[in-house]
Write a protein that holds these residues in place. Structure first.
Motif, mmCIF file in Angstrom:
data_model
loop_
_atom_site.group_PDB
_atom_site.id
_atom_site.type_symbol
_atom_site.label_atom_id
_atom_site.label_comp_id
_atom_site.label_asym_id
_atom_site.label_seq_id
_atom_site.Cartn_x
_atom_site.Cartn_y
_atom_site.Cartn_z
ATOM 1 N N CYS A 134 0.862 -1.179 0.000
ATOM 2 C CA CYS A 134 0.000 0.000 0.000
ATOM 3 C C CYS A 134 0.894 1.224 0.000
ATOM 4 O O CYS A 134 1.703 1.411 0.900
ATOM 5 C CB CYS A 134 -0.902 0.005 1.234
ATOM 6 N N ARG A 135 0.781 2.035 -1.053
ATOM 7 C CA ARG A 135 1.621 3.222 -1.156
ATOM 8 C C ARG A 135 1.337 4.196 -0.021
ATOM 9 O O ARG A 135 2.236 4.856 0.485
ATOM 10 C CB ARG A 135 1.350 3.933 -2.485
ATOM 11 N N LYS A 136 0.039 4.263 0.345
ATOM 12 C CA LYS A 136 -0.364 5.250 1.353
ATOM 13 C C LYS A 136 0.218 4.930 2.732
ATOM 14 O O LYS A 136 0.782 5.804 3.387
ATOM 15 C CB LYS A 136 -1.901 5.293 1.431
ATOM 16 N N CYS A 137 0.085 3.709 3.150
ATOM 17 C CA CYS A 137 0.513 3.360 4.517
ATOM 18 C C CYS A 137 1.880 2.699 4.561
ATOM 19 O O CYS A 137 2.354 2.332 5.620
ATOM 20 C CB CYS A 137 -0.469 2.416 5.188
ATOM 21 N N ASP A 138 2.488 2.478 3.376
ATOM 22 C CA ASP A 138 3.771 1.799 3.325
ATOM 23 C C ASP A 138 3.672 0.413 3.968
ATOM 24 O O ASP A 138 4.570 -0.046 4.669
ATOM 25 C CB ASP A 138 4.843 2.647 4.040
ATOM 26 N N GLU A 139 2.544 -0.233 3.703
ATOM 27 C CA GLU A 139 2.280 -1.535 4.331
ATOM 28 C C GLU A 139 2.536 -2.645 3.300
ATOM 29 O O GLU A 139 2.202 -2.493 2.125
ATOM 30 C CB GLU A 139 0.805 -1.540 4.775
ATOM 31 N N ILE A 160 -4.637 -10.995 -8.573
ATOM 32 C CA ILE A 160 -5.474 -11.086 -7.369
ATOM 33 C C ILE A 160 -5.585 -9.714 -6.712
ATOM 34 O O ILE A 160 -4.585 -9.013 -6.538
ATOM 35 C CB ILE A 160 -4.872 -12.106 -6.375
ATOM 36 N N GLU A 161 -6.802 -9.332 -6.377
ATOM 37 C CA GLU A 161 -7.032 -8.045 -5.701
ATOM 38 C C GLU A 161 -6.813 -8.216 -4.207
ATOM 39 O O GLU A 161 -7.322 -9.153 -3.609
ATOM 40 C CB GLU A 161 -8.478 -7.600 -5.929
ATOM 41 N N LYS A 162 -6.036 -7.318 -3.624
ATOM 42 C CA LYS A 162 -5.832 -7.377 -2.167
ATOM 43 C C LYS A 162 -6.082 -6.004 -1.587
ATOM 44 O O LYS A 162 -5.814 -4.980 -2.226
ATOM 45 C CB LYS A 162 -4.392 -7.805 -1.860
ATOM 46 N N LYS A 163 -6.586 -5.995 -0.367
ATOM 47 C CA LYS A 163 -6.794 -4.716 0.320
ATOM 48 C C LYS A 163 -5.692 -4.518 1.347
ATOM 49 O O LYS A 163 -5.174 -5.475 1.917
ATOM 50 C CB LYS A 163 -8.158 -4.725 1.011
ATOM 51 N N CYS A 164 -5.374 -3.244 1.582
ATOM 52 C CA CYS A 164 -4.395 -2.915 2.606
ATOM 53 C C CYS A 164 -4.988 -3.266 3.964
ATOM 54 O O CYS A 164 -6.145 -2.959 4.243
ATOM 55 C CB CYS A 164 -4.058 -1.435 2.527
ATOM 56 N N SER A 165 -4.186 -3.914 4.783
ATOM 57 C CA SER A 165 -4.717 -4.338 6.079
ATOM 58 C C SER A 165 -4.945 -3.153 7.015
ATOM 59 O O SER A 165 -5.693 -3.251 7.975
ATOM 60 C CB SER A 165 -3.777 -5.362 6.704
ATOM 61 N N LYS A 166 -4.320 -2.012 6.709
ATOM 62 C CA LYS A 166 -4.500 -0.833 7.576
ATOM 63 C C LYS A 166 -5.640 0.062 7.092
ATOM 64 O O LYS A 166 -6.637 0.243 7.780
ATOM 65 C CB LYS A 166 -3.202 -0.025 7.619
ATOM 66 N N CYS A 167 -5.483 0.595 5.848
ATOM 67 C CA CYS A 167 -6.436 1.598 5.385
ATOM 68 C C CYS A 167 -7.568 0.988 4.562
ATOM 69 O O CYS A 167 -8.477 1.691 4.151
ATOM 70 C CB CYS A 167 -5.719 2.682 4.578
ATOM 71 N N LYS A 168 -7.489 -0.308 4.313
ATOM 72 C CA LYS A 168 -8.496 -1.023 3.532
ATOM 73 C C LYS A 168 -8.579 -0.528 2.079
ATOM 74 O O LYS A 168 -9.506 -0.846 1.353
ATOM 75 C CB LYS A 168 -9.901 -0.940 4.180
ATOM 76 N N GLY A 169 -7.593 0.267 1.683
ATOM 77 C CA GLY A 169 -7.544 0.705 0.289
ATOM 78 C C GLY A 169 -6.988 -0.411 -0.582
ATOM 79 O O GLY A 169 -6.542 -1.442 -0.084
ATOM 80 N N ARG A 170 -7.005 -0.158 -1.909
ATOM 81 C CA ARG A 170 -6.519 -1.193 -2.815
ATOM 82 C C ARG A 170 -4.991 -1.282 -2.736
ATOM 83 O O ARG A 170 -4.295 -0.273 -2.826
ATOM 84 C CB ARG A 170 -6.956 -0.848 -4.247
ATOM 85 N N ALA A 171 -4.498 -2.482 -2.552
ATOM 86 C CA ALA A 171 -3.049 -2.667 -2.490
ATOM 87 C C ALA A 171 -2.524 -2.954 -3.892
ATOM 88 O O ALA A 171 -3.214 -3.543 -4.713
ATOM 89 C CB ALA A 171 -2.712 -3.817 -1.561
ATOM 90 N N GLU A 172 -1.308 -2.516 -4.145
ATOM 91 C CA GLU A 172 -0.723 -2.751 -5.472
ATOM 92 C C GLU A 172 0.087 -4.035 -5.485
ATOM 93 O O GLU A 172 0.801 -4.324 -4.534
ATOM 94 C CB GLU A 172 0.208 -1.591 -5.824
ATOM 95 N N PRO A 173 -0.024 -4.792 -6.587
ATOM 96 C CA PRO A 173 0.732 -6.048 -6.636
ATOM 97 C C PRO A 173 2.223 -5.793 -6.854
ATOM 98 O O PRO A 173 2.599 -4.841 -7.537
ATOM 99 C CB PRO A 173 0.142 -6.762 -7.853
ATOM 100 N N GLU A 174 3.046 -6.621 -6.276
ATOM 101 C CA GLU A 174 4.478 -6.605 -6.567
ATOM 102 C C GLU A 174 4.666 -7.228 -7.945
ATOM 103 O O GLU A 174 4.183 -8.340 -8.196
ATOM 104 C CB GLU A 174 5.219 -7.426 -5.511
#
Ligand SMILES: [Zn+2]
Ligand SMILES: [Zn+2]
Length: 775
Positions: free
Chosen positions: A406-411, A427-441
């Motif tokens: 997650c770019r926002k939370c650096d998670e 696969i779509e994943k959500k950030c565990s902190k902000c629940k925003g969309r996480a970017e795939p590596e």
């Protein structure tokens, strides 16, 4: 068959092995499991001679252990992802991966592999490598991906894996970060130019081979012990051509002896720059793009070498070059493409290893290295390690890193083990902190991150029956720092174990002392050699090198191999022409010479066995080769000929029994090295009398410790002396003679006199000084 036709026979025998599943691993079979962590060859169009060499050598060991009644686990695999595969696919299809979409390129890789892999693997079968090809993996198949990704997750959870933005070793040609283990030294010619920098009104000369880095300079170092520049410390230096200023520091990194003793700190010329910029918290001036082009000014778009030339021209025009000489120096290049590496700051994943150097050296000591000095190379490598293991690559075709961020939370979000194998982009994943969309590596794993798990991957194909440590890892010495090292790392970090009990390390093939390479145009293709001489002959050559040593490729060695094979074929034909339809039984009393010959053979059995046990196949080969030529064909066959042709009863039976037993023993002893001809002879003559389906699963010959008798040697020596006399007198070998023997020899050979008479055609033997008289 009148003459031995290697091509025909090898084709037939190969089919027989396959049909009868001779090399199939049976986990239920009794006996100790001898497990081999087979090197998965990197898929390319053709097997090369180095493969033929090293895979023959490991096969000698496997075949010996199998006959020695171990239950052999000998899987097969191919390494087919990562840079080498990408480069191959690019070459075959004339494309550039970086110019294609990731998914299209991956598809092309998979298609290309599917096309070329079967032919590639076939060449290992052609060579007679006795792996179980049904226990087969590819390092990019789903199962391998799963195991590799699980390893990543486990090490991440154990806080062994971290991500860091950091100037890492970068290959501008392959456009990826690489690991220290992938660096090679290469000698280059360069200009070492002394360039005029300025401090206030004075001149500050700095010598460099990399003037293109001048605009990347962020500081100047002088050594604290260097009196010449004491007064400059704390002042600012002016950068020539680019007209900006940088601070001058005292630092031990500056070498008084090197150039003018003044060092320019650039972002980034080498690892020292990385360290210096880090310590002084300097702001880097990054002048390269990822593809190695310059990113500013009139140099924009130029490749490094062009920019270097241009900057030197400009410095010269401005009169800023104080001195210049041409030098040869060693530069780090990428082992896959030979390109000079750079350092560029990018975000990469690392496995922490630097804090475990001592423990890893200790693990290495628990493993038996053959030859032993190879362990030192492993230890030297660890001692010299400067970075943690960079496991991420900015490439397309490899095992995905099972992570999102997650770019926002650096998670960082890591995949669940149940989801493996996976591609995070799908696969779509959500950030565990902000629940925003996480970017795939989107980076992939270093291919070694997967091939360091080959033993676990192979074991998973047989229900995880094979536990660490395996019995054996065979491999070449150039990948001690990669494959051996990384495998030891993984086994240690995951299971706190050593991966194998023994490691045998093979050398290289050379041509007249030179390493073979495409660029030198001195490549020998195993395919051609096999076509001309047969696989047995090629393997016979490969058995000629001592473990760990390089071997010259000489056609005469293959000729010798072919000659040996042919002689074995002809000698067997001769033996069986003179045996009855049934297996010759042991007579009540063996003739003395037969007994003596079998005793002699027992010694060879013991020597050969102990050589093979120590992985010294070249010693084993030499024992059997010499015994076969000198004792068996040149002498024993001649000695018993008359008894076979004209003898009666037990006298004849004794010879027949000895011939049968000794030939079978010789075949078994040499079977690991030349598996085709030995199988052919076994099937043709012995099979009907012996219970084993194949010679390669028959019992290895055993013998009691025999005391070496001098008598055999005395006998052979006398026969050879008589032959010389006959040659000298221009008489045929069967010419009748009167022989005189020293009393000592006469007494020693008392029991063998009749055989000596037969073989030399000496109806009468007197005592006296050695003499050969013709009638
Ligand atoms: Zn490269
Ligand atoms: Zn977030």
């Amino acid at each position: 068959m009148k003459h031995y036709n290697a091509k025909e026979v090898e084709e037939k025998i190969k089919k027989f092995w396959e049909k009868e599943k001779i090399y199939k691993f049976d986990s239920k079979k009794k006996g100790k499991i001898y497990s081999i962590d087979t090197p998965p060859p990197t898929v390319s169009g053709d097997m090369h001679i180095g493969h033929a060499f090293s895979y023959s050598q490991q096969d000698f060991i496997a075949r010996f252990r199998r006959m020695f009644e171990d239950n052999i686990f000998y899987p097969f695999g191919t390494d087919d992802n990562g840079l080498p595969t990408e480069r191959l696919v690019e070459r075959i299809n004339k494309v550039k991966s970086k110019e294609m979409s990731r998914s299209a390129f991956i598809e092309l890789c998979l298609k290309t592999l599917k096309d070329i892999t079967p032919d590639f693997v076939q060449q290992w079968k052609d060579l007679g490598v006795s792996a179980d090809y049904n226990v087969c993996y590819s390092t990019i198949d789903k199962n391998s991906q799963k195991i590799s990704q699980k390893s990543f997750i486990d090490l991440f959870k154990a806080e062994r894996i971290y991500k860091k933005n950091f100037p890492t070793i970068w290959c501008p040609e392959c456009q990826t970060s690489i690991a220290q283990a992938e660096l090679e030294d290469k000698e280059f010619k360069s200009f070492f130019s002394t360039i005029e920098f300025g401090v206030e009104a004075k001149t500050l000369p700095i010598a460099t081979t990399r003037p293109e880095l001048i605009p990347a300079c962020v500081a100047i170092f002088v050594n604290p012990g260097d009196k010449r520049y004491k007064n400059l410390v704390g002042k600012k230096a002016k950068i020539p051509l680019f007209n900006y200023e940088v601070p001058i520091f005292e630092d031990k990194l500056a070498d008084i002896e090197k150039g003018t003793g003044v060092m320019m700190v650039c972002s980034y010329g080498d690892k020292f720059d990385v360290d210096a910029i880090n310590r002084y918290k300097l702001k880097p001036r990054i002048i390269f793009n990822y593809d190695g082009t310059i990113n500013f000014g009139e140099y924009k778009g130029m490749k490094i070498r062009e920019a270097r030339k241009k900057i030197l021209e400009n410095l010269k025009k401005a009169g800023l070059i104080l001195d210049q000489k041409q030098i040869s120096h060693i530069i780090n290049v990428h082992d896959k493409c030979g390109t000079e590496i750079e350092f560029l700051p990018t975000e990469q994943w690392f496995i922490k290893v630097l804090d475990k150097k001592k423990e890893l050296i200790k693990q290495g000591k628990k493993i038996k290295w053959y030859p032993n000095f190879m362990r030192k190379r492993f230890e030297n490598w660890i001692d010299g390690l400067e970075w943690d293991w960079n496991i991420s690559r900015d490439r397309h075709f490899g095992v995905s890193i099972p992570a999102w961020y997650c770019r926002k939370c650096d998670e960082t979000i890591i995949a669940d083990e149940k989801e493996l194998p996976l591609n995070p982009s799908e696969i779509e994943k959500k950030c565990s902190k902000c629940k925003g969309r996480a970017e795939p590596e989107i980076k992939v794993l270093d291919t070694w991150a997967t091939s360091s798990l080959t033993s676990q991957i192979a074991s998973s194909l047989v229900g995880n029956k094979i536990k660490l440590p395996y019995s054996l890892r065979p491999q070449a010495h150039d990948i001690i720092r990669t494959w051996a090292f990384y495998t030891i790392v993984k086994a240690y970090l995951h299971e706190n174990k050593i991966p194998w009990e023994n490691i045998v390390v093979s050398g290289f093939v050379r041509l007249e002392g030179e390493k073979m390479s495409k660029s030198k145009g001195n490549i020998i293709e195993p395919r051609d050699a096999i076509q001309k001489y047969g696989s047995d002959a090629l393997r016979f050559w490969a058995a000629g090198s001592k473990l760990g040593e390089d071997l010259n490729y000489q056609e005469k060695d293959l000729v010798a191999g072919k000659r040996f094979v042919t002689k074995l074929f002809n000698a067997s034909k001769f033996v069986f022409m003179n045996l009855g339809k049934t297996k010759p039984k042991k007579p009540k009393k063996l003739e003395s010479v037969d007994k003596l010959f079998l005793q002699e053979l027992s010694i060879i059995v013991n020597n050969t066995t102990s050589y093979f046990k120590k992985y010294e196949y070249s010693g084993a080969k030499m024992e059997i080769e010499q015994f076969f030529w000198k004792s068996f064909t040149d002498n024993y066959l001649e000695i018993v000929k008359k008894r076979i042709y004209q003898g009666k009863g037990d006298e004849k039976l004794s010879a027949q029994y000895t011939l049968y037993q000794s030939l079978l023993t010789i075949l078994k002893l040499i079977a690991p090295i030349i598996p085709f001809i030995t199988e052919e002879i076994y099937q043709t003559y012995f099979k009907k009398h012996e219970k084993d389906k194949s010679i390669h699963i028959s019992r290895w010959p055993r013998s009691d410790k025999e005391k070496k008798s001098k008598d055999w040697g005395i006998l052979i020596n006398i026969i050879s002396k008589i032959r010389k006399e006959k040659t000298k007198a221009k008489k045929p070998m069967n010419a009748e003679i009167i022989l005189s023997l020293d009393r000592k020899d006469h007494n020693a050979l008392k029991e063998l006199i009749q055989d000596l008479k037969n073989v030399t055609n000496a109806p009468e033997i007197k005592t006296g000084k050695f003499k050969v008289e013709f009638k």
